[in-house]
Enzyme design. Structure first.
Site, PDB file in Angstrom:
ATOM      1  N   CYS A   2       0.846  -1.184   0.000  1.00 30.11           N
ATOM      2  CA  CYS A   2       0.000   0.000   0.000  1.00 30.11           C
ATOM      3  C   CYS A   2       0.886   1.239   0.000  1.00 30.11           C
ATOM      4  O   CYS A   2       1.942   1.262   0.635  1.00 30.11           O
ATOM      5  CB  CYS A   2      -0.948   0.085   1.187  1.00 30.11           C
ATOM      6  SG  CYS A   2      -2.124  -1.258   1.258  1.00 30.11           S
ATOM      7  N   ARG A  27       3.895  -0.371  -4.843  1.00 20.71           N
ATOM      8  CA  ARG A  27       3.618  -0.864  -3.493  1.00 20.71           C
ATOM      9  C   ARG A  27       2.264  -1.578  -3.402  1.00 20.71           C
ATOM     10  O   ARG A  27       1.917  -2.146  -2.366  1.00 20.71           O
ATOM     11  CB  ARG A  27       3.624   0.297  -2.499  1.00 20.71           C
ATOM     12  CG  ARG A  27       4.939   1.012  -2.423  1.00 20.71           C
ATOM     13  CD  ARG A  27       4.845   2.185  -1.506  1.00 20.71           C
ATOM     14  NE  ARG A  27       4.700   1.777  -0.131  1.00 20.71           N
ATOM     15  CZ  ARG A  27       5.704   1.600   0.716  1.00 20.71           C
ATOM     16  NH1 ARG A  27       6.935   1.814   0.310  1.00 20.71           N
ATOM     17  NH2 ARG A  27       5.498   1.229   1.939  1.00 20.71           N
ATOM     18  N   TRP A  74      -2.782  -2.641  -1.676  1.00 20.31           N
ATOM     19  CA  TRP A  74      -2.493  -4.067  -1.785  1.00 20.31           C
ATOM     20  C   TRP A  74      -3.367  -4.715  -0.717  1.00 20.31           C
ATOM     21  O   TRP A  74      -3.153  -4.514   0.479  1.00 20.31           O
ATOM     22  CB  TRP A  74      -1.010  -4.333  -1.513  1.00 20.31           C
ATOM     23  CG  TRP A  74      -0.618  -5.761  -1.762  1.00 20.31           C
ATOM     24  CD1 TRP A  74      -0.242  -6.322  -2.943  1.00 20.31           C
ATOM     25  CD2 TRP A  74      -0.562  -6.814  -0.788  1.00 20.31           C
ATOM     26  NE1 TRP A  74       0.032  -7.651  -2.777  1.00 20.31           N
ATOM     27  CE2 TRP A  74      -0.156  -7.984  -1.454  1.00 20.31           C
ATOM     28  CE3 TRP A  74      -0.823  -6.877   0.577  1.00 20.31           C
ATOM     29  CZ2 TRP A  74       0.007  -9.201  -0.814  1.00 20.31           C
ATOM     30  CZ3 TRP A  74      -0.671  -8.103   1.227  1.00 20.31           C
ATOM     31  CH2 TRP A  74      -0.255  -9.254   0.525  1.00 20.31           C
ATOM     32  N   ASN A 100      -1.856   2.282   5.703  1.00 21.36           N
ATOM     33  CA  ASN A 100      -0.985   1.192   5.266  1.00 21.36           C
ATOM     34  C   ASN A 100      -0.609   0.408   6.514  1.00 21.36           C
ATOM     35  O   ASN A 100      -0.070   0.991   7.453  1.00 21.36           O
ATOM     36  CB  ASN A 100       0.258   1.797   4.601  1.00 21.36           C
ATOM     37  CG  ASN A 100       1.339   0.764   4.321  1.00 21.36           C
ATOM     38  OD1 ASN A 100       1.053  -0.415   4.192  1.00 21.36           O
ATOM     39  ND2 ASN A 100       2.573   1.220   4.219  1.00 21.36           N
ATOM     40  N   GLY A 101      -0.897  -0.883   6.527  1.00 17.99           N
ATOM     41  CA  GLY A 101      -0.562  -1.692   7.698  1.00 17.99           C
ATOM     42  C   GLY A 101      -1.711  -2.633   8.021  1.00 17.99           C
ATOM     43  O   GLY A 101      -2.593  -2.851   7.192  1.00 17.99           O
ATOM     44  N   GLU A 493      16.997 -18.187  -7.529  1.00 12.53           N
ATOM     45  CA  GLU A 493      16.600 -16.837  -7.922  1.00 12.53           C
ATOM     46  C   GLU A 493      15.980 -16.840  -9.326  1.00 12.53           C
ATOM     47  O   GLU A 493      14.985 -16.160  -9.581  1.00 12.53           O
ATOM     48  CB  GLU A 493      17.828 -15.913  -7.840  1.00 12.53           C
ATOM     49  CG  GLU A 493      17.636 -14.495  -8.305  1.00 12.53           C
ATOM     50  CD  GLU A 493      16.543 -13.717  -7.562  1.00 12.53           C
ATOM     51  OE1 GLU A 493      16.015 -14.213  -6.558  1.00 12.53           O
ATOM     52  OE2 GLU A 493      16.200 -12.629  -8.028  1.00 12.53           O
ATOM     53  N   LYS A 497      12.212 -15.595 -10.212  1.00 15.52           N
ATOM     54  CA  LYS A 497      11.913 -14.551 -11.212  1.00 15.52           C
ATOM     55  C   LYS A 497      10.832 -15.040 -12.160  1.00 15.52           C
ATOM     56  O   LYS A 497       9.898 -14.318 -12.480  1.00 15.52           O
ATOM     57  CB  LYS A 497      13.153 -14.164 -12.036  1.00 15.52           C
ATOM     58  CG  LYS A 497      14.225 -13.372 -11.338  1.00 15.52           C
ATOM     59  CD  LYS A 497      13.852 -11.950 -11.016  1.00 15.52           C
ATOM     60  CE  LYS A 497      13.181 -11.811  -9.701  1.00 15.52           C
ATOM     61  NZ  LYS A 497      13.927 -11.619  -8.514  1.00 15.52           N
ATOM     62  N   GLU A 500       7.308 -15.440 -10.374  1.00 12.38           N
ATOM     63  CA  GLU A 500       6.614 -14.251  -9.880  1.00 12.38           C
ATOM     64  C   GLU A 500       6.099 -13.353 -11.005  1.00 12.38           C
ATOM     65  O   GLU A 500       5.097 -12.673 -10.823  1.00 12.38           O
ATOM     66  CB  GLU A 500       7.478 -13.457  -8.901  1.00 12.38           C
ATOM     67  CG  GLU A 500       8.651 -12.749  -9.503  1.00 12.38           C
ATOM     68  CD  GLU A 500       9.471 -11.994  -8.458  1.00 12.38           C
ATOM     69  OE1 GLU A 500       8.890 -11.438  -7.522  1.00 12.38           O
ATOM     70  OE2 GLU A 500      10.700 -11.969  -8.609  1.00 12.38           O
ATOM     71  N   HIS A 516      16.885 -36.930  -5.925  1.00 10.46           N
ATOM     72  CA  HIS A 516      16.193 -37.342  -4.700  1.00 10.46           C
ATOM     73  C   HIS A 516      14.719 -36.937  -4.712  1.00 10.46           C
ATOM     74  O   HIS A 516      14.113 -36.779  -3.673  1.00 10.46           O
ATOM     75  CB  HIS A 516      16.921 -36.756  -3.491  1.00 10.46           C
ATOM     76  CG  HIS A 516      18.356 -37.166  -3.450  1.00 10.46           C
ATOM     77  ND1 HIS A 516      18.762 -38.413  -3.018  1.00 10.46           N
ATOM     78  CD2 HIS A 516      19.475 -36.528  -3.861  1.00 10.46           C
ATOM     79  CE1 HIS A 516      20.071 -38.502  -3.130  1.00 10.46           C
ATOM     80  NE2 HIS A 516      20.529 -37.376  -3.647  1.00 10.46           N
ATOM     81  N   LYS A 615       5.858  -4.410  -4.023  1.00 12.48           N
ATOM     82  CA  LYS A 615       7.303  -4.281  -3.924  1.00 12.48           C
ATOM     83  C   LYS A 615       7.795  -4.371  -2.489  1.00 12.48           C
ATOM     84  O   LYS A 615       8.788  -5.004  -2.195  1.00 12.48           O
ATOM     85  CB  LYS A 615       7.700  -2.930  -4.535  1.00 12.48           C
ATOM     86  CG  LYS A 615       9.187  -2.686  -4.582  1.00 12.48           C
ATOM     87  CD  LYS A 615       9.817  -3.505  -5.660  1.00 12.48           C
ATOM     88  CE  LYS A 615      11.316  -3.394  -5.671  1.00 12.48           C
ATOM     89  NZ  LYS A 615      11.911  -4.547  -6.347  1.00 12.48           N
TER      90      LYS A 615
HETATM   91  C1  F6R Z   1      11.402 -10.923  -5.640  1.00 11.14           C
HETATM   92  C2  F6R Z   1      11.365  -9.880  -4.649  1.00 11.14           C
HETATM   93  C3  F6R Z   1      11.067 -10.238  -3.249  1.00 11.14           C
HETATM   94  C4  F6R Z   1      11.915  -9.410  -2.286  1.00 11.14           C
HETATM   95  C5  F6R Z   1      11.479  -9.660  -0.848  1.00 11.14           C
HETATM   96  C6  F6R Z   1      12.348  -8.926   0.134  1.00 11.14           C
HETATM   97  O1  F6R Z   1      11.742 -10.429  -6.884  1.00 11.14           O
HETATM   98  O2  F6R Z   1      11.552  -8.734  -4.948  1.00 11.14           O
HETATM   99  O3  F6R Z   1      11.227 -11.594  -3.017  1.00 11.14           O
HETATM  100  O4  F6R Z   1      13.251  -9.733  -2.469  1.00 11.14           O
HETATM  101  O5  F6R Z   1      10.151  -9.256  -0.689  1.00 11.14           O
HETATM  102  O6  F6R Z   1      12.313  -7.565  -0.084  1.00 11.14           O
HETATM  103  P1  F6R Z   1      13.408  -6.599   0.497  1.00 11.14           P
HETATM  104  O7  F6R Z   1      14.697  -6.933  -0.150  1.00 11.14           O
HETATM  105  O8  F6R Z   1      12.929  -5.233   0.143  1.00 11.14           O
HETATM  106  O9  F6R Z   1      13.458  -6.829   1.972  1.00 11.14           O
END
Ligand code: F6R
Length: 620
Positions: A2, A27, A74, A100-101, A493, A497, A500, A516, A615
């Site tokens: 948010c 956000r 969000w 937000n929260g 990773e 990617k 997501e 396994h 984000k």
């Molecule tokens: C994936 C992604 C998330 C963040 C995670 C932690 O692409 O962006 O998995 O890495 O939410 O976020 P930060 O680094 O901001 O604590």
């Protein structure tokens, strides 16, 4: 999660709020809304969907006024319907709130307020806050009259906050006090921009760029009164606080997309530059070590450290895994990588000689913050590896290292990952040179790091090749990502990617672990992406690749140029420069980011704003 904006001054509030919401959209983008003081009422406009849809609504139904608040959502409580959109109205419309929260005791408060006669229109926890403030406003007016309305409103908010348990960043308007915004923070970030005869409010500094360079970061339990010519901040227990004004370093181009179609692509292409920024001023060639200024620990204290704990979430956790390998190899320091969401509730033994690092791009991730606070509460020096200057984690940590990667706006983290790995390499070099790592070995690492920006530039030349491969593979619904040693976290990773942003099921595994269990998934419809640059156990990974081919699994390999053995087995090869093994995560992450990007595009997904994600994950 948010985003909140607010404005009080002389401009069109709606214009600032809408630009701010566009900048905060990463956000959350389930719905958006604004509320503006217009004459003797507060006009609210809300719209399900992305911020642009709210912009379209405002073109049809404009609002005017120079005091207002806005929100991009969000969803946590309640579906993404119009009634659940913020802002929420309290009482008979005399209070309007964005939040937000998460309000943890919202059910109890809701029952109580309903008994008092308040009617709820939404399922959100925020509407509880709006009615609660309205209730206290009525009480205050009954007791004290209307003689000093701003003080009455402030008292009402103080009383409401006493009853709330949970996290909040709040922006509040009062119909009868039309030249004022109240803002309160506990657990969700808020920053105030200071202008001439105007103040701005936002969840992070993005919306303020171009409007002011002077900012005040609110701390937890602070409540601010914003009027166009007055900023007053008070702390719940310590009373009035002098606003600590800081300078904002960002410039407009940092948050613009430029000629790129998406932020994600822009940020992938920024990596030569962001890695250079992470290294700038941090390499000491004479001493063959790194220069890390912000740890706030003496060399003697650092030499006494005998264990490191890295805690993080998501992509940052993957960077932490690379960090574990680096710290153990260079500094011989036993290292553990903990999911912050687990660490915050676990009670692992952490000795006095353990150094704890929280790794986070945003500096606002709720679980990482909580894990860090838990470690600090137990008396451990807790440091941060963080990108966002002024973020909560950056401010609360005992010290740390900034990434200097600039704002990362694409929801999928790209440049932050490579910057985190770069900084962890520096940290391992620094702690290594205090221990076993020799001068020549340190020198060699430095030389390799210095070449990294150019090496990443060369790596990006694989883009066309990746695009062609994406054209052939985008319709598959399941993927395996496999790598070993330094490339195991890269496989994790890469899989993250892909899932997501393209909503494809993908799993990352250590390549040998596949036998396994996951090998049961291999068939002609399940491609395996092998991260297999040259290195010590290259032949072993080649065998793992053969095992997949023997089961008719399509293989895409991320490998070094001229690797004939890999080329013979794999169906498709993406070439990356040949670098030392400990630097392979930096180069191998790039094609995987590009692959996810192109597959997502071909599947018609919104690359920068994938569904269900935000984000900055500021809720637990
Ligand atoms: C994936 C992604 C998330 C963040 C995670 C932690 O692409 O962006 O998995 O890495 O939410 O976020 P930060 O680094 O901001 O604590």
């Amino acid at each position: 999660m948010c985003g909140i904006v607010g404005y009080v001054g002389f401009r069109s509030a709606a214009d600032f709020l809408m630009e701010g919401l566009h900048r905060l959209e990463y956000r959350g983008y389930d719905s958006a809304g604004i509320a503006v003081q217009q004459g003797d009422r507060i006009v609210v406009r809300r719209q399900v969907g992305q911020v642009q849809e709210l912009s379209d609504l405002l073109t049809r139904k404009p609002v005017s006024g120079s005091v207002g608040i806005g929100h991009t959502r969000w969803a946590t409580h309640g579906e993404t319907t119009e009634t659940n959109c913020h802002p929420h109205v309290g009482g008979d419309g005399h209070v309007v709130v964005v939040h937000n929260g998460v309000i943890e005791n919202h059910d109890t408060l809701r029952d109580w307020l309903q008994q008092l006669g308040y009617v709820f229109h939404s399922q959100t926890d925020t509407e509880v806050v709006a009615h609660l403030i309205a209730h206290h406003l009525d009480e205050q007016q009954r007791l004290n009259g209307d003689s000093d309305l701003p003080a009455v409103c402030l008292n009402a908010v103080r009383a409401a906050l006493q009853q709330i348990h949970g996290t909040y960043g709040l922006g509040i308007l009062f119909r009868d006090c039309p030249d004022m915004i109240l803002a309160a923070r506990c657990g969700s970030p808020l920053v105030i921009g200071v202008g001439d005869d105007e103040y701005f409010l936002a969840s992070d500094s993005g919306p303020l760029v171009g409007y002011t360079k002077e900012v005040v970061y609110l701390s937890d339990n602070e409540l601010a009164v914003l009027q166009k010519d007055r900023l007053q901040i008070e702390h719940r227990t310590t009373g009035n606080v002098a606003p600590a004004i800081q300078t904002l370093e960002q410039v407009a181009s940092d948050i613009e997309r430029g000629d790129f179609e998406h932020y994600m692509l822009k940020e992938i292409y920024e990596q030569p530059h962001t890695i250079e920024n992470a290294l700038r001023g941090r390499l000491d060639e004479d001493e063959a070590t790194a220069v890390i200024g912000g740890l706030n620990l003496t060399a003697q204290q650092l030499r006494q450290i005998d264990r490191v704990v890295l805690t993080a979430c998501g992509t940052s956790w993957h960077a932490g895994l690379v960090g574990e390998y680096l710290l153990e190899e260079f500094a011989r320091l036993p290292t553990e990588v903990e999911y912050a969401s687990e660490l915050r509730y676990r009670n692992p033994p952490i000795s006095d000689r353990t150094l704890v690092f929280a790794i986070t791009q945003s500096g606002e991730t709720a679980d990482t913050l909580a894990a860090m606070r838990e470690c600090r509460r137990k008396g451990h020096p807790t440091l941060a590896i963080c990108n966002v200057v002024g973020s909560t984690i950056a401010r609360e940590a005992d010290g740390g290292i900034y990434l200097h990667a600039g704002p990362e706006i694409g929801v999928a983290s790209t440049k932050a990952f490579t910057s985190q790995v770069t900084v962890l390499t520096l940290l391992a070099l620094y702690l290594g040179r205090m221990r076993h790592l020799s001068h020549p070995a340190g020198k060699r690492i430095i030389r390799q790091l210095q070449e990294m920006p150019e090496t990443i530039e060369k790596t990006l030349r694989c883009h066309e090749q990746v695009q062609e491969i994406a054209d052939r593979y985008w319709q598959f619904d399941n993927y395996l990502y496999l790598g070993r040693l330094y490339n195991f976290p890269v496989a994790l990773e890469g899989a993250l990617k892909l899932k997501e942003i393209s909503y494809i099921h993908a799993e990352g595994y250590p390549a040998a672990e596949m036998k396994h269990g996951p090998i049961a998934l291999v068939d002609e419809k399940t491609p395996s992406v092998f991260v297999i640059p040259r290195g010590g156990i290259h032949p072993k990974v080649v065998s793992n690749m053969e095992e997949v081919k023997a089961r008719r699994g399509p293989v895409i390999a991320i490998a070094c140029q001229d690797d004939a053995e890999v080329a013979r087995i794999a169906d498709d090869v993406i070439c990356v420069p040949d670098v030392e093994e400990y630097l392979q995560p930096l180069v191998c992450a790039i094609p995987l980011q590009l692959l996810a990007y192109h597959v997502a595009l071909l599947r018609g997904c919104n690359v920068d704003r994938p569904r269900n994600l935000a984000k900055s994950v500021t809720v637990e």
